[in-house]
Design a protein around this motif. Structure first.
Motif, PDB file in Angstrom:
ATOM      1  N   GLY A 127       2.271  22.581  -5.120  1.00 31.49           N
ATOM      2  CA  GLY A 127       3.526  22.810  -5.828  1.00 31.49           C
ATOM      3  C   GLY A 127       4.050  21.489  -6.373  1.00 31.49           C
ATOM      4  O   GLY A 127       4.337  20.573  -5.613  1.00 31.49           O
ATOM      5  N   ARG A 139       2.851  28.310  -9.994  1.00 30.82           N
ATOM      6  CA  ARG A 139       3.693  27.160  -9.668  1.00 30.82           C
ATOM      7  C   ARG A 139       3.419  26.610  -8.284  1.00 30.82           C
ATOM      8  O   ARG A 139       4.259  25.935  -7.680  1.00 30.82           O
ATOM      9  CB  ARG A 139       5.167  27.523  -9.819  1.00 30.82           C
ATOM     10  CG  ARG A 139       5.504  27.578 -11.272  1.00 30.82           C
ATOM     11  CD  ARG A 139       6.825  28.129 -11.614  1.00 30.82           C
ATOM     12  NE  ARG A 139       6.815  28.453 -13.032  1.00 30.82           N
ATOM     13  CZ  ARG A 139       7.039  27.559 -13.985  1.00 30.82           C
ATOM     14  NH1 ARG A 139       7.333  26.325 -13.672  1.00 30.82           N
ATOM     15  NH2 ARG A 139       6.979  27.910 -15.243  1.00 30.82           N
ATOM     16  N   GLY A 188       6.209  26.407  -4.920  1.00 31.59           N
ATOM     17  CA  GLY A 188       6.954  27.105  -5.958  1.00 31.59           C
ATOM     18  C   GLY A 188       7.135  28.582  -5.625  1.00 31.59           C
ATOM     19  O   GLY A 188       8.212  29.149  -5.779  1.00 31.59           O
ATOM     20  N   ALA A 206       1.505  29.318 -18.416  1.00 30.14           N
ATOM     21  CA  ALA A 206       1.782  28.519 -17.217  1.00 30.14           C
ATOM     22  C   ALA A 206       1.913  27.054 -17.628  1.00 30.14           C
ATOM     23  O   ALA A 206       1.529  26.676 -18.728  1.00 30.14           O
ATOM     24  CB  ALA A 206       0.660  28.702 -16.214  1.00 30.14           C
ATOM     25  N   THR A 261      -1.318  23.539 -14.572  1.00 29.79           N
ATOM     26  CA  THR A 261      -1.939  24.726 -13.998  1.00 29.79           C
ATOM     27  C   THR A 261      -3.209  25.072 -14.767  1.00 29.79           C
ATOM     28  O   THR A 261      -4.257  25.371 -14.179  1.00 29.79           O
ATOM     29  CB  THR A 261      -0.958  25.907 -14.045  1.00 29.79           C
ATOM     30  OG1 THR A 261       0.232  25.521 -13.365  1.00 29.79           O
ATOM     31  CG2 THR A 261      -1.538  27.135 -13.400  1.00 29.79           C
TER      32      THR A 261
END
Lengths: 323, 236, 293
Positions: A253, A299, A303, C89, C93
């Motif tokens: 995260g 995330r 997250g 995203a 990511t």
């Protein structure tokens, strides 16, 4: 219970569990957890830079290497007690990181990533080049430290506690740093550099300093790893180490302190699981893990937890706090 | 007969609702204008019609339901949107911008003819055919945006504040061309404007929007004579 | 002088390969702001497929064409299946998903084909070609020719076809593109397909030189990064030119500067990256990013 109270309780419980672990786990498992803590420190360092400050580094393995070699050389050449070498490694990386951060100021996103990537690539070669100090490809072999003051802990248990202690201190420091004015400036630079500058934040100074602090954390982690593994060699600090760190912070995260721990657990244990599932193509399994993980939690773990906790807190009428 | 019929239109960005049940219509070959202050929801209304925001409610084009369909598909039905900020492809040439306008059209055979036609409306674009669109002036870019929309051979033209930031002379020119297109090719127009005086001159129907609700509607003529409108939006 | 000309041509040949891969990176980067770290492994995998086809008895150029088709469809499928779910995203990511793809392709190739190096045929004669007094490697000239043909076709495709125009539009301004009726998602997928195709050409042209193994593109990808950086990540033409420059510099430095030799060639590439980045952060032909408050 309020969100903040809940968080505090969870952290406390985690620390208690961490203190019990050495007396119930095998030395091998314990060593793995020591490694998790070391990774967590390194990841926190990278997360301060990439997650909070928005500077992407694909080369933090280089600072990890500098930390590890600082410790190894000081112990090997000058017989310095390992406890002293760790802060020295941190300080050295602070300076190196700060200096690297100055030219890095001119680079945006992708280009910074590529420049740091180049650094990560070059590190094994550089380490081999200074053979006199680094022992070349052979590396440096150290001996595992014993527990002092007549404590009845075996070396693995002792190292575990040392690492845990360093981890706690560094995490508290980071949490303090990031929740204050300085932390807000660091985040403001990520979100809107021009506005931050206009508000009187010295972007250049803050960005280089963040680079330095980030490198220091990762350097301390490297130093601890040299002590824990009792061995350093250039090829362990290859590009994949840096990529693994990046994987760790994204999975854990971004811009989250607890994310560093989750990420560390992932990068320590998931490759082993992958190995257990398929001996033939473990990395394929690892890759599938990575991709599915990112689908499920774009995330990162922290997250997703934040979302879930936020909803719980809202349901129970408590106040929501952004971690 | 209504070309576009909207009933109970709602739209939201994230958690914030911006439109609260709008109903309005554009006649075949008609010009409807939506007036209102900044933030009243004018741009969102246009975006909702062509599926660029999450909506609820009924949107019918030519009798078919189009609410909830993808923007690309709505465009293919013959709805051309000249968006806020003009949506110019800055790094492409004027001609390439226009070719893109015709991209979704069923028949591509007459591209050259269509180019000639829009250059008749906008001779300045013909002169700058090979120039990079980013090098055009604001007025020329607005013309390019309208011209690009025309390349679709639309049945309905959505115009989002074509007067924004342009000199009055240029605005008058663009409005004149829109009227010509409307008359000669029977293209329906839905015009969103802050310049209420010009919009009411052009339109046959008008709606006044306040914070996402229609607060007044009727023939443009009626609204122009309304005292409240005159004071707040026309300024005399 | 003869040696110099020879080295330049040979540098152009490898440089063309770096440039192709750099172009593949830039194509995807321009459309999606993502550096596809799996680009090299995709090329490697395509080259293995070509090897399988050739070993199955297909004539070289038939296998070549079939590989291009498979690579295109494969790249397209990867975008639709793997990348699409994380389209919106955060960039990091997507980077991690690309890294996941990289390790999967690498690992599967090693599993199916083993990590032992395999020779890969060149379609060009072994005998050097003599022009004037200078001898050139036939594969060097051939690879350069093939690369140039591919690049030229791409240029024509993007410049003169409606699909190419729509792809450029989708990369520049997705919102406006949708308003023109362009299916932006599919344009990105076709972009990935084309990038995979270009990568496959690079893989098949470099494999006879470096031999086929699952890690063969690692080093080349780094040169491709250097090339794209040198040319600027926002300029397709710059990326190709960057590749040619890096190839030639690499060869000349390896030949004329004694202490560098072959071992430090990689360091040369890295030095190029760093120097360019510090002197001109947006590359030689790139545009500086525009910042808005």
């Amino acid at each position: 219970m309020s969100g903040a109270g809940l968080r505090r309780a969870v952290v406390l419980a985690a620390v208690v569990v961490a203190c019990v672990l050495p007396f119930v786990l095998s030395n091998f498992r314990l060593f793995q957890f020591t490694q998790v803590f070391i990774y967590a420190i390194a990841l926190l360092g990278l997360n301060i830079l990439t997650g909070f400050n928005g500077q992407i580094s694909l080369g933090h393995g280089a600072f990890y290497a500098v930390g590890a070699y600082t410790t190894a050389i000081m112990i090997d050449k000058w017989n310095v007690p390992y406890g002293w070498t760790i802060p020295v490694a941190g300080l050295l990386c602070l300076v190196v990181g700060f200096l690297f951060g100055i030219p890095a100021l001119r680079l945006e996103g992708l280009y910074l990533a590529l420049a740091t990537f180049a650094l990560a690539l070059a590190i094994p070669q550089i380490l081999k080049y200074f053979e006199h100090w680094t022992g070349g490809s052979q590396g440096i072999v150290l001996s595992k430290p014993r527990a002092p003051f007549g404590l009845t802990l075996n070396p693995d248990q002792w190292l575990y506690f040392v690492t845990l202690g360093v981890l706690l201190v560094l995490f508290v420091l980071a949490a303090n740093l990031l929740s204050r004015r300085t932390g807000r400036a660091i985040v403001a630079i990520r979100d809107n550099p021009i506005a931050a500058q206009a508000m009187g934040v010295n972007n250049a100074l803050y960005k280089s300093l963040t680079f330095g602090v980030s490198a220091a954390y990762t350097g301390v982690a490297g130093a601890l790893s040299a002590v824990a593994i009792a061995f350093v060699a250039p090829d362990t600090f290859n590009v994949f180490l840096s990529i693994t760190f990046l994987v760790g912070i994204v999975i854990g995260g971004l811009a989250s302190i607890s994310g560093a721990v989750f990420g560390a657990l992932f990068i320590q244990f998931v490759p082993n699981w992958a190995q257990d599932i398929s001996k033939a193509a473990p990395w394929a399994i690892y890759g599938i893990f990575l991709i599915t993980f990112m689908y499920a939690m774009p995330r990162g773990i922290a997250g997703s937890l934040r979302l879930v906790l936020g909803r719980l807190a809202r349901l129970s009428g408590g106040t929501r706090r952004v971690a | 007969m209504a070309l576009l019929e909207v009933a109970g239109l709602e739209a939201q960005y994230g958690w914030t609702k911006v439109l609260h049940g709008l109903s309005f219509a554009v006649d075949v070959g008609g010009i409807t204008t939506i007036l209102g202050a900044n933030g009243a929801g004018k741009t969102t209304t246009l975006r909702a019609v062509c599926g660029m925001v999450k909506t609820a409610g009924e949107v019918r084009f030519d009798g078919h339901r189009i609410a909830g369909r993808a923007t690309e598909d709505i465009v293919r039905l013959g709805i051309a949107h000249v968006p806020e900020g003009r949506g110019t492809f800055m790094q492409l040439t004027v001609e390439e911008n226009l070719r893109l306008g015709a991209y979704a059209r069923a028949s591509r055979g007459t591209l050259a003819g269509d180019l000639r036609r829009v250059f008749e409306y906008f001779p300045v674009l013909g002169d700058r055919q090979r120039q990079i669109a980013g090098s055009l002036s604001g007025g020329e870019q607005q013309m390019l945006a309208v011209a690009r929309a025309l390349m679709l051979r639309p049945r309905l033209l959505l115009l989002d504040e074509p007067s924004l930031g342009l000199a009055p002379l240029v605005v008058r020119e663009i409005f004149r061309i829109v009227r010509t297109i409307n008359r000669e090719e029977r293209v329906g127009v839905l015009l969103v404007e802050q310049n209420a005086a010009m919009a009411l001159d052009l339109a046959d129907h008008a709606y006044l929007l306040e914070t996402g609700r229609v607060v007044m509607s009727g023939p443009a003529e009626t609204l122009r004579k309304d005292d409240a409108i005159r004071r707040s939006y026309l300024g005399y | 002088m003869d040696i110099f000309v020879q080295q330049v041509v040979s540098g152009l040949a490898t440089g063309g390969i770096y440039g192709s891969l750099a172009l593949a990176l830039v194509m995807i980067y321009q459309a999606t702001d993502v550096v596809n770290y799996a680009q090299g492994e995709m090329a490697m995998f395509s080259t293995y497929l070509a090897w399988t086809l050739i070993n199955a008895g297909l004539p070289y150029w038939v296998a070549f064409a079939a590989t291009l088709a498979i690579a295109f469809v494969g790249g397209l499928a990867i975008e639709r299946v793997v990348i699409r779910p994380v389209e919106n995203a955060p960039v990091l990511t997507i980077v991690i998903v690309c890294i996941g793809l990289l390790v999967i392709l690498n690992s599967v190739a090693g599993w199916v084909y083993s990590y032992i190096q395999k020779p890969f045929p060149s379609p060009f004669p072994e005998k050097p070609i003599r022009i004037g007094n200078v001898f050139f490697g036939a594969h060097d000239l051939g690879a350069l020719g093939v690369t140039l043909v591919v690049l030229l076709s791409l240029y024509v495709f993007f410049r003169y076809t409606t699909l190419g125009l729509a792809m450029r539009a989708a990369a520049q301004n997705p919102v406006s593109s949708r308003l023109c009726g362009i299916r932006v998602g599919w344009m990105l997928a076709v972009g990935w397909g084309l990038a995979a195709l270009v990568g496959a050409v690079a893989g098949m042209m470099v494999a006879p030189v470096v031999f086929l193994d699952p890690n063969m593109m690692g080093g080349i990808l780094i040169y491709a990064f250097a090339s794209a950086t040198l040319g600027g990540f926002t300029s397709p033409g710059g990326a190709v030119l960057g590749g040619l420059i890096v190839g030639v510099i690499e060869n000349l430095v390896g030949t004329y500067v004694r202490f560098i030799g072959t071992e430090l060639k990689l360091t040369v590439a890295l030095a190029v990256i760093l120097v360019v980045l510090i002197v001109k952060p947006s590359g030689l032909f790139g545009r500086a990013a525009v910042h808005r408050v």
